[in-house]
Write a protein that holds these residues in place. Structure first.
Motif, PDB file in Angstrom:
ATOM      1  N   ALA A 129     -19.491  20.477  20.311  1.00 51.53           N
ATOM      2  CA  ALA A 129     -18.345  19.611  20.009  1.00 51.53           C
ATOM      3  C   ALA A 129     -17.180  20.412  19.417  1.00 51.53           C
ATOM      4  CB  ALA A 129     -18.781  18.500  19.047  1.00 51.53           C
ATOM      5  N   THR A 130     -17.481  21.314  18.505  1.00 53.50           N
ATOM      6  CA  THR A 130     -16.398  22.058  17.836  1.00 53.50           C
ATOM      7  C   THR A 130     -15.723  23.036  18.793  1.00 53.50           C
ATOM      8  OG1 THR A 130     -18.007  22.127  16.058  1.00 53.50           O
ATOM      9  CG2 THR A 130     -15.922  23.158  15.620  1.00 53.50           C
ATOM     10  N   GLN A 131     -16.540  23.754  19.556  1.00 54.63           N
ATOM     11  CA  GLN A 131     -15.951  24.750  20.459  1.00 54.63           C
ATOM     12  C   GLN A 131     -15.113  24.083  21.547  1.00 54.63           C
ATOM     13  OE1 GLN A 131     -18.689  27.751  21.883  1.00 54.63           O
ATOM     14  NE2 GLN A 131     -19.652  27.939  19.883  1.00 54.63           N
ATOM     15  N   ILE A 132     -15.600  22.945  22.032  1.00 52.52           N
ATOM     16  CA  ILE A 132     -14.876  22.219  23.072  1.00 52.52           C
ATOM     17  C   ILE A 132     -13.543  21.712  22.519  1.00 52.52           C
ATOM     18  CG2 ILE A 132     -14.935  20.006  24.307  1.00 52.52           C
ATOM     19  CD1 ILE A 132     -16.669  21.748  25.729  1.00 52.52           C
ATOM     20  N   GLN A 133     -13.610  21.176  21.296  1.00 48.80           N
ATOM     21  CA  GLN A 133     -12.399  20.629  20.669  1.00 48.80           C
ATOM     22  C   GLN A 133     -11.335  21.727  20.528  1.00 48.80           C
ATOM     23  OE1 GLN A 133     -11.261  17.820  19.214  1.00 48.80           O
ATOM     24  NE2 GLN A 133     -10.151  18.344  17.368  1.00 48.80           N
ATOM     25  N   PRO A 192     -14.547  25.666   9.460  1.00 53.26           N
ATOM     26  CA  PRO A 192     -13.865  24.677   8.617  1.00 53.26           C
ATOM     27  C   PRO A 192     -13.867  23.268   9.223  1.00 53.26           C
ATOM     28  CG  PRO A 192     -12.484  26.630   8.888  1.00 53.26           C
ATOM     29  CD  PRO A 192     -13.703  26.836   9.729  1.00 53.26           C
ATOM     30  N   LEU A 193     -13.770  23.186  10.559  1.00 54.02           N
ATOM     31  CA  LEU A 193     -13.761  21.858  11.182  1.00 54.02           C
ATOM     32  C   LEU A 193     -15.104  21.147  10.998  1.00 54.02           C
ATOM     33  CD1 LEU A 193     -11.850  22.263  14.565  1.00 54.02           C
ATOM     34  CD2 LEU A 193     -11.229  20.804  12.650  1.00 54.02           C
ATOM     35  N   LEU A 194     -16.182  21.914  11.159  1.00 59.45           N
ATOM     36  CA  LEU A 194     -17.510  21.324  10.970  1.00 59.45           C
ATOM     37  C   LEU A 194     -17.684  20.818   9.548  1.00 59.45           C
ATOM     38  CD1 LEU A 194     -20.000  23.632  12.890  1.00 59.45           C
ATOM     39  CD2 LEU A 194     -19.592  21.201  13.243  1.00 59.45           C
ATOM     40  N   GLN A 195     -17.220  21.626   8.604  1.00 60.99           N
ATOM     41  CA  GLN A 195     -17.311  21.224   7.194  1.00 60.99           C
ATOM     42  C   GLN A 195     -16.439  20.008   6.931  1.00 60.99           C
ATOM     43  OE1 GLN A 195     -16.225  24.223   4.433  1.00 60.99           O
ATOM     44  NE2 GLN A 195     -18.044  25.448   4.879  1.00 60.99           N
ATOM     45  N   TRP A 196     -15.269  19.999   7.572  1.00 59.77           N
ATOM     46  CA  TRP A 196     -14.327  18.917   7.334  1.00 59.77           C
ATOM     47  C   TRP A 196     -14.905  17.579   7.782  1.00 59.77           C
ATOM     48  CZ3 TRP A 196     -11.642  15.475  10.515  1.00 59.77           C
ATOM     49  CH2 TRP A 196     -10.707  14.697   9.842  1.00 59.77           C
ATOM     50  N   ILE A 197     -15.534  17.577   8.952  1.00 63.40           N
ATOM     51  CA  ILE A 197     -16.053  16.302   9.471  1.00 63.40           C
ATOM     52  C   ILE A 197     -17.180  15.796   8.562  1.00 63.40           C
ATOM     53  CG2 ILE A 197     -17.833  17.059  11.162  1.00 63.40           C
ATOM     54  CD1 ILE A 197     -15.105  14.708  12.140  1.00 63.40           C
ATOM     55  N   ARG A 198     -17.962  16.732   7.993  1.00 65.90           N
ATOM     56  CA  ARG A 198     -19.036  16.343   7.056  1.00 65.90           C
ATOM     57  C   ARG A 198     -18.438  15.694   5.804  1.00 65.90           C
ATOM     58  NH1 ARG A 198     -22.457  20.316   8.515  1.00 65.90           N
ATOM     59  NH2 ARG A 198     -21.247  21.863   7.422  1.00 65.90           N
ATOM     60  N   LYS A 199     -17.406  16.360   5.263  1.00 69.60           N
ATOM     61  CA  LYS A 199     -16.774  15.830   4.041  1.00 69.60           C
ATOM     62  C   LYS A 199     -16.108  14.483   4.323  1.00 69.60           C
ATOM     63  CE  LYS A 199     -15.422  20.312   2.359  1.00 69.60           C
ATOM     64  NZ  LYS A 199     -14.249  21.133   2.147  1.00 69.60           N
ATOM     65  N   ARG A 233      -5.635  14.431  14.046  1.00 70.27           N
ATOM     66  CA  ARG A 233      -6.757  14.038  13.178  1.00 70.27           C
ATOM     67  C   ARG A 233      -7.613  12.995  13.890  1.00 70.27           C
ATOM     68  NH1 ARG A 233      -4.552  11.306   9.111  1.00 70.27           N
ATOM     69  NH2 ARG A 233      -3.697  13.128   8.073  1.00 70.27           N
ATOM     70  N   ASN A 234      -6.947  12.033  14.544  1.00 69.23           N
ATOM     71  CA  ASN A 234      -7.715  10.993  15.241  1.00 69.23           C
ATOM     72  C   ASN A 234      -8.468  11.560  16.444  1.00 69.23           C
ATOM     73  OD1 ASN A 234      -7.261   8.801  13.569  1.00 69.23           O
ATOM     74  ND2 ASN A 234      -5.247   8.422  14.450  1.00 69.23           N
ATOM     75  N   TRP A 235      -7.896  12.548  17.113  1.00 70.24           N
ATOM     76  CA  TRP A 235      -8.623  13.177  18.222  1.00 70.24           C
ATOM     77  C   TRP A 235      -9.832  13.944  17.677  1.00 70.24           C
ATOM     78  CZ3 TRP A 235      -4.495  15.632  22.022  1.00 70.24           C
ATOM     79  CH2 TRP A 235      -3.688  14.602  22.534  1.00 70.24           C
ATOM     80  N   THR A 236      -9.619  14.599  16.529  1.00 67.66           N
ATOM     81  CA  THR A 236     -10.705  15.399  15.954  1.00 67.66           C
ATOM     82  C   THR A 236     -11.861  14.501  15.523  1.00 67.66           C
ATOM     83  OG1 THR A 236      -9.099  17.004  15.202  1.00 67.66           O
ATOM     84  CG2 THR A 236     -11.249  17.091  14.159  1.00 67.66           C
ATOM     85  N   VAL A 237     -11.544  13.361  14.913  1.00 66.62           N
ATOM     86  CA  VAL A 237     -12.608  12.442  14.511  1.00 66.62           C
ATOM     87  C   VAL A 237     -13.314  11.920  15.769  1.00 66.62           C
ATOM     88  CG1 VAL A 237     -13.101  10.226  13.395  1.00 66.62           C
ATOM     89  CG2 VAL A 237     -11.499  11.822  12.346  1.00 66.62           C
ATOM     90  N   GLY A 238     -12.517  11.571  16.809  1.00 59.67           N
ATOM     91  CA  GLY A 238     -13.099  11.098  18.066  1.00 59.67           C
ATOM     92  C   GLY A 238     -14.027  12.145  18.654  1.00 59.67           C
TER      93      GLY A 238
END
Ligand code: HEM
Length: 384
Positions: A129-133, A146-153, A219-224
């Motif tokens: 998911a992260t690499q594709i994004q 950082p993105l992986l950590q961000w989605i967890r937080k 941000r909304n694309w990243t959450v999606g």
């Protein structure tokens, strides 16, 4: 509805955390319109959810104090921003992105050891998911962690409803994205030709999009993307491991994958809920609902409603796709669905092509994810 309303359920109870799907099934049968302080008025039935989706005038999406483009907007503003967003998920863009997506999937599948137990979330789904994004948006590889950590937080802050934590998490994301935008503006004509640069050139009316609008879109694309795609990959891999006959069928007839993926994700939802607020008094199941009432649409229940789907767990490839609410319906239906469908098809094609079999691990059951996350928190699988 007023402050004195007694809660019908506790969405954060241990019973729900233990098995969200079973708990929502129980609610749909027992109390399909249920109040709780945490999720306000929750709707569990397909019919009630469809009523909301088809009437955006009465059920507004302007639920958040944060700018949320286009998720938290109503027409006519929403329509304008949607017209900027939709072309990014056009068939042409998907065709160009497909080989990039496939290369990422292949390299991750090849990294999985054969004839051994893997933790599919940590070793495949999250990285995919992260690499594709990052590849889709033109973001650098050093943003993966950082993105992986961000989605967890973000999930943690959403679960607790802690406003200060939510503000901090939002700011953290903004800082990353504003950095990328500043870098592109400084580079001028030498800026990379990617989606992030393109958004910086997009106009609404006669002006460029503001940075806070671009940050909100991203941000909304990243959450999606990060929130749901990783959950989907886990759900799909687990489903085929648990249902050998479905796995065999999909190994033999890959063309069935798109329909099968949508059906598996109807049965086991990767996204639990979304919100609305009433703009006038309405009634649901005999309950009088005042203006300003916050409403939660429980996709994870509506998509298993037996009045529409019969046996909620019945895997069928001949259903009417229009009744599947995986990507929502109406004016807010997921604009990223073509990208999500492409990514999930490729992830499954490559997982199946580079393995002989995927199985459950006998003495190590998976751990279910807790709301607002869906799917699995830990997913041990045996890969041959
Ligand atoms: C399997 C993965 C996904 C699922 C299950 C999913 C599901 C949904 C659903 C149910 C909605 C409707 C929300 C509502 O009515 O309030 C929605 C909206 C949205 N999704 Fe997705 N989504 C997925 C992937 C993505 C991706 C990959 C992106 C972008 C890269 C994305 C971007 C959005 C946006 C921007 C909206 C808001 C649209 C609007 O308000 O007009 N989603 N999604």
């Amino acid at each position: 509805m007023n402050e004195k309303v007694v809660d019908d359920w506790d969405p954060r109870s241990d019973v729900i955390a233990h098995d969200q799907a079973a708990a929502y099934d129980d609610m749909r049968r027992r109390c399909p319109v249920a109040h709780s302080e945490y999720l306000h008025l929750s709707l569990f039935c397909h019919e009630d959810v469809m009523r909301v989706l088809n009437d955006p005038e009465t059920f507004s999406s302007a639920v958040s104090s944060y700018l949320s483009v286009p998720n938290g907007m109503d027409p006519p503003e929403h329509t304008q921003y949607r017209s900027i967003i939709e072309p990014y998920f056009s068939p042409q863009r998907m065709t160009v992105f497909e080989p990039v997506c496939r290369e990422i999937a292949i390299s991750l599948v090849k990294g999985l050891s054969r004839c051994s137990e893997v933790e599919l979330n940590a070793q495949f789904a999250q990285d995919f998911a992260t690499q594709i994004q990052c590849a889709f948006l033109g973001w650098p590889k050093d943003l993966h962690a950082p993105l992986l950590q961000w989605i967890r937080k973000n999930h943690e802050a959403t679960l607790t409803g802690d406003k200060i934590a939510l503000d901090r998490v939002a700011l953290e994301f903004d800082t990353h994205i504003r950095g990328l935008l500043a870098h592109r503006r400084q580079a001028g004509n030498d800026a990379p030709d990617d989606i992030t640069s393109s958004l910086a050139r997009d106009r609404i009316g006669n002006r460029l999009l503001h940075d806070d609008e671009i940050v909100s879109i991203l941000r909304n694309w990243t959450v999606g993307e990060l929130g749901t795609i990783a959950a989907c990959v886990g759900i799909l891999a687990h489903y085929v491991a648990e249902h050998p006959e479905v796995q065999q069928l999909l190994r033999e007839q890959g063309s069935l994958l798109p329909g099968a993926i949508d059906e598996i994700l109807r049965i086991r939802a990767p996204l639990i809920a979304n919100r609305r607020v009433t703009t006038k008094p309405v009634e649901f199941g005999g309950r009088v609902v005042p203006i300003g009432q916050r409403i939660t649409l429980i996709w994870a229940s509506a998509n298993r409603d037996e009045t529409v789907f019969g046996d909620p767990d019945g895997f069928r490839l001949d259903r009417d796709p229009a009744s599947n609410l995986l990507y929502g319906a109406g004016i807010h239906a997921c604009p990223g669905a073509p990208l999500a469908r492409l990514e999930l098809r490729i992830a499954m094609e490559e997982l199946l092509a580079h393995t002989n079999w995927i199985a459950l691990v006998a003495d190590r059951p998976p751990a279910n994810a807790v709301y607002p996350a869906a799917g699995f928190a830990a997913l041990p699988l045996w890969i041959e």
